[in-house]
Design an enzyme around this catalytic site. Sequence first.
Site, PDB file in Angstrom:
ATOM      1  N   ASP A  84     -12.761  -7.566 -86.713  1.00  0.00           N
ATOM      2  CA  ASP A  84     -13.841  -8.546 -86.910  1.00  0.00           C
ATOM      3  C   ASP A  84     -13.657  -9.764 -86.011  1.00  0.00           C
ATOM      4  OD1 ASP A  84     -15.775  -7.785 -88.739  1.00  0.00           O
ATOM      5  OD2 ASP A  84     -14.650  -8.486 -90.487  1.00  0.00           O
ATOM      6  N   GLU A 183     -24.507  -4.080 -95.562  1.00  0.00           N
ATOM      7  CA  GLU A 183     -23.814  -4.571 -96.767  1.00  0.00           C
ATOM      8  C   GLU A 183     -24.817  -5.098 -97.788  1.00  0.00           C
ATOM      9  OE1 GLU A 183     -20.416  -7.067 -96.086  1.00  0.00           O
ATOM     10  OE2 GLU A 183     -20.178  -7.515 -98.214  1.00  0.00           O
TER      11      GLU A 183
HETATM   12  O1  KIV Z   1     -14.506  -8.155 -93.585  1.00  0.00           O
HETATM   13  C1  KIV Z   1     -14.692  -7.034 -94.080  1.00  0.00           C
HETATM   14  O2  KIV Z   1     -13.805  -6.432 -94.704  1.00  0.00           O
HETATM   15  C2  KIV Z   1     -16.009  -6.426 -93.892  1.00  0.00           C
HETATM   16  C3  KIV Z   1     -16.309  -5.150 -94.636  1.00  0.00           C
HETATM   17  C4  KIV Z   1     -16.323  -5.333 -96.090  1.00  0.00           C
HETATM   18  C5  KIV Z   1     -17.534  -4.517 -94.124  1.00  0.00           C
HETATM   19  O3  KIV Z   1     -16.789  -6.932 -93.173  1.00  0.00           O
END
Ligand code: KIV
Length: 278
Positions: A84, A183
């Site tokens: 991310d 989500e």
């Molecule tokens: O940060 C995360 O774990 C996520 C998932 C829940 C999709 O974005």
Amino acid sequence: MAQKTVLDLQKMKAGSQRIAMVTAYDATMARLVDAAGVDMILVGDSLGMVIQGGTNTLAVTLDEMVYHGRCVARGVQNAHLTVDLPFMSYQISPQQALASAGRVMKETGCQSVKLEGGARTAPAIQALVEAGIPVVAHVGLTPQSVHGLGGFRVQGRGKDAADRLIEDALAVQEAGAFCVVLELVPAALATELSARLAIPTIGIGAGVGCDGQVLVCNDLLGLDSRFQPKFVRRFATLEAPIIGAVQAYVEAVRDGSFPAEEHSFHDKRGPAVLARVY
Ligand code: KIV
């Protein structure tokens, strides 16, 4: 076996094979979920909550994502690894997104990055894809916008909201994302999106019609009995056994039954020699 590529994942959708994705934040969990055969591992900024103990993901930094990404990469052999981009590491401009994603790719060894947001994030997604960086998009409930959205709430309810969500999903596909997380989206809308999009949809709280699913590893394993939202199934309940094991250890230390003879080292040379060695 080599790590799964974006092409492998796209072929899975074409072959109607569901994609299993799970989060991991360290090398040990990465090794375990990889051994279990997951297709994708996400180093989610959810680590701000489940690792750092925060109430949302906003405080997570790029340095922290790089650190956890690097740890996880050391435990992965087969799954596709995505990391991310945290809050405010890509929202300012496509140039900022390029700098952040470039750093994550170079310093962690992951194969793709994930960004939150639909049409508004499309220019950043396009810049990354043009630079050769595969992108997982994320629409619906986007936790980095939790305050703007008024809480962790289902998105896309009602015609206008559903139309906006469809536009967002089409925009991230058009910008070049190779898959998209949906989500907290009503199941019928997620099913429709999964049929309309050429790229795989990965659902979380988005019903049964998605091309894949993602869960936070701590939720899947039942590590925190205080947290059980509707969309989570605990595939194990490990909180109690972990507490039980540590209680047994504490007791054994206190009553002197650990360490035992079999945990001890000896040197047959005797105390005079040992005094010199140690
Ligand atoms: O940060 C995360 O774990 C996520 C998932 C829940 C999709 O974005």
